[in-house]
Design a protein around this motif. Sequence first.
Motif, PDB file in Angstrom:
ATOM      1  N   ARG A 240       0.832  -1.208   0.000  1.00 45.68           N
ATOM      2  CA  ARG A 240       0.000   0.000   0.000  1.00 45.68           C
ATOM      3  C   ARG A 240       0.865   1.256   0.000  1.00 45.68           C
ATOM      4  N   THR A 241       0.471   2.243  -0.783  1.00 45.90           N
ATOM      5  CA  THR A 241       1.105   3.553  -0.737  1.00 45.90           C
ATOM      6  C   THR A 241       0.491   4.305   0.436  1.00 45.90           C
ATOM      7  N   GLN A 242       1.349   4.905   1.286  1.00 47.34           N
ATOM      8  CA  GLN A 242       0.857   5.580   2.480  1.00 47.34           C
ATOM      9  C   GLN A 242       1.669   6.831   2.748  1.00 47.34           C
ATOM     10  N   PRO A 243       1.050   7.846   3.362  1.00 46.64           N
ATOM     11  CA  PRO A 243       1.831   9.022   3.765  1.00 46.64           C
ATOM     12  C   PRO A 243       2.703   8.667   4.973  1.00 46.64           C
ATOM     13  N   VAL A 244       3.851   9.284   5.068  1.00 48.53           N
ATOM     14  CA  VAL A 244       4.730   9.087   6.212  1.00 48.53           C
ATOM     15  C   VAL A 244       5.231  10.458   6.650  1.00 48.53           C
ATOM     16  N   THR A 245       5.347  10.654   7.964  1.00 44.40           N
ATOM     17  CA  THR A 245       5.829  11.910   8.523  1.00 44.40           C
ATOM     18  C   THR A 245       7.139  11.641   9.254  1.00 44.40           C
ATOM     19  N   LEU A 246       8.152  12.424   8.928  1.00 42.36           N
ATOM     20  CA  LEU A 246       9.460  12.336   9.573  1.00 42.36           C
ATOM     21  C   LEU A 246       9.590  13.508  10.533  1.00 42.36           C
ATOM     22  N   TYR A 247      10.128  13.269  11.725  1.00 45.92           N
ATOM     23  CA  TYR A 247      10.316  14.319  12.719  1.00 45.92           C
ATOM     24  C   TYR A 247      11.805  14.480  13.000  1.00 45.92           C
ATOM     25  N   GLY A 248      12.253  15.716  13.166  1.00 41.25           N
ATOM     26  CA  GLY A 248      13.663  15.981  13.457  1.00 41.25           C
ATOM     27  C   GLY A 248      13.914  17.474  13.513  1.00 41.25           C
ATOM     28  N   ASP A 249      15.176  17.857  13.450  1.00 39.27           N
ATOM     29  CA  ASP A 249      15.564  19.263  13.492  1.00 39.27           C
ATOM     30  C   ASP A 249      15.983  19.734  12.107  1.00 39.27           C
ATOM     31  N   ALA A 250      15.675  20.972  11.780  1.00 44.60           N
ATOM     32  CA  ALA A 250      16.087  21.623  10.533  1.00 44.60           C
ATOM     33  C   ALA A 250      15.615  20.875   9.291  1.00 44.60           C
ATOM     34  N   LEU A 251      14.433  20.264   9.343  1.00 43.05           N
ATOM     35  CA  LEU A 251      13.929  19.511   8.197  1.00 43.05           C
ATOM     36  C   LEU A 251      13.453  20.405   7.053  1.00 43.05           C
ATOM     37  N   ALA A 252      13.215  21.693   7.305  1.00 44.69           N
ATOM     38  CA  ALA A 252      12.790  22.595   6.236  1.00 44.69           C
ATOM     39  C   ALA A 252      13.826  22.623   5.112  1.00 44.69           C
ATOM     40  N   GLN A 253      15.082  22.386   5.452  1.00 44.87           N
ATOM     41  CA  GLN A 253      16.159  22.373   4.457  1.00 44.87           C
ATOM     42  C   GLN A 253      16.109  21.135   3.568  1.00 44.87           C
ATOM     43  N   THR A 254      15.282  20.159   3.916  1.00 40.50           N
ATOM     44  CA  THR A 254      15.251  18.895   3.172  1.00 40.50           C
ATOM     45  C   THR A 254      14.149  18.843   2.118  1.00 40.50           C
ATOM     46  N   GLU A 255      13.266  19.843   2.074  1.00 36.88           N
ATOM     47  CA  GLU A 255      12.153  19.808   1.119  1.00 36.88           C
ATOM     48  C   GLU A 255      12.674  19.641  -0.305  1.00 36.88           C
TER      49      GLU A 255
ATOM     50  N   LEU B 160      24.972  18.919   4.170  1.00 36.81           N
ATOM     51  CA  LEU B 160      26.375  18.663   3.842  1.00 36.81           C
ATOM     52  C   LEU B 160      26.545  17.430   2.948  1.00 36.81           C
ATOM     53  N   GLY B 161      25.418  16.751   2.626  1.00 40.81           N
ATOM     54  CA  GLY B 161      25.489  15.570   1.784  1.00 40.81           C
ATOM     55  C   GLY B 161      25.775  14.290   2.548  1.00 40.81           C
ATOM     56  N   ILE B 162      25.716  14.348   3.883  1.00 41.15           N
ATOM     57  CA  ILE B 162      25.964  13.175   4.716  1.00 41.15           C
ATOM     58  C   ILE B 162      24.634  12.504   5.020  1.00 41.15           C
ATOM     59  N   GLU B 163      24.524  11.212   4.711  1.00 38.46           N
ATOM     60  CA  GLU B 163      23.278  10.483   4.960  1.00 38.46           C
ATOM     61  C   GLU B 163      23.208  10.088   6.429  1.00 38.46           C
ATOM     62  N   ARG B 164      22.090  10.438   7.078  1.00 41.47           N
ATOM     63  CA  ARG B 164      21.905  10.166   8.508  1.00 41.47           C
ATOM     64  C   ARG B 164      20.739   9.217   8.728  1.00 41.47           C
ATOM     65  N   HIS B 165      20.936   8.220   9.582  1.00 44.96           N
ATOM     66  CA  HIS B 165      19.877   7.265   9.934  1.00 44.96           C
ATOM     67  C   HIS B 165      18.900   7.971  10.867  1.00 44.96           C
ATOM     68  N   MET B 166      17.572   7.898  10.546  1.00 39.94           N
ATOM     69  CA  MET B 166      16.556   8.591  11.338  1.00 39.94           C
ATOM     70  C   MET B 166      15.624   7.669  12.091  1.00 39.94           C
ATOM     71  N   GLY B 167      15.549   6.419  11.721  1.00 44.56           N
ATOM     72  CA  GLY B 167      14.592   5.525  12.363  1.00 44.56           C
ATOM     73  C   GLY B 167      14.324   4.321  11.487  1.00 44.56           C
ATOM     74  N   ARG B 168      13.137   3.741  11.659  1.00 41.41           N
ATOM     75  CA  ARG B 168      12.800   2.568  10.861  1.00 41.41           C
ATOM     76  C   ARG B 168      11.309   2.507  10.582  1.00 41.41           C
ATOM     77  N   VAL B 169      10.985   1.790   9.523  1.00 42.79           N
ATOM     78  CA  VAL B 169       9.603   1.526   9.143  1.00 42.79           C
ATOM     79  C   VAL B 169       9.416   0.020   9.175  1.00 42.79           C
ATOM     80  N   VAL B 170       8.363  -0.429   9.830  1.00 42.77           N
ATOM     81  CA  VAL B 170       8.016  -1.849   9.872  1.00 42.77           C
ATOM     82  C   VAL B 170       6.831  -2.045   8.935  1.00 42.77           C
ATOM     83  N   VAL B 171       6.982  -2.950   7.967  1.00 42.55           N
ATOM     84  CA  VAL B 171       5.911  -3.227   7.008  1.00 42.55           C
ATOM     85  C   VAL B 171       5.370  -4.621   7.284  1.00 42.55           C
ATOM     86  N   ARG B 172       4.084  -4.701   7.479  1.00 40.71           N
ATOM     87  CA  ARG B 172       3.410  -5.965   7.800  1.00 40.71           C
ATOM     88  C   ARG B 172       2.151  -6.118   6.963  1.00 40.71           C
ATOM     89  N   SER B 173       1.688  -7.349   6.850  1.00 41.52           N
ATOM     90  CA  SER B 173       0.427  -7.614   6.152  1.00 41.52           C
ATOM     91  C   SER B 173      -0.727  -6.996   6.935  1.00 41.52           C
TER      92      SER B 173
END
Length: 89
Positions: free
Chosen positions: A9-24, A65-78
Amino acid sequence: MPYVAYTGRTQPVTLYGDALAQTEGRAFTIGGHQMRIDSATSERANAELPPLPDGTYKVSIENPLGIERHMGRVVVRSLPGYEDADVPL
């Protein structure tokens, strides 16, 4: 996170963190699947999660800065199935 999504299923997801406006408009990845952030504020970013198979996926986002940062995880289930039942009243 963790964020629970349903298989296929396609679903909306919301990410929370600091300075995310720069990621749009920037890319982020979930389990190696690259996606784009649709909209963002300083503390929240919204995106559309593509259909994924069952599993647990790491969420990463590239900072300015182009550095990839781990933010969390998504669990996908039936999607849970509920059988019809008679309930005496």
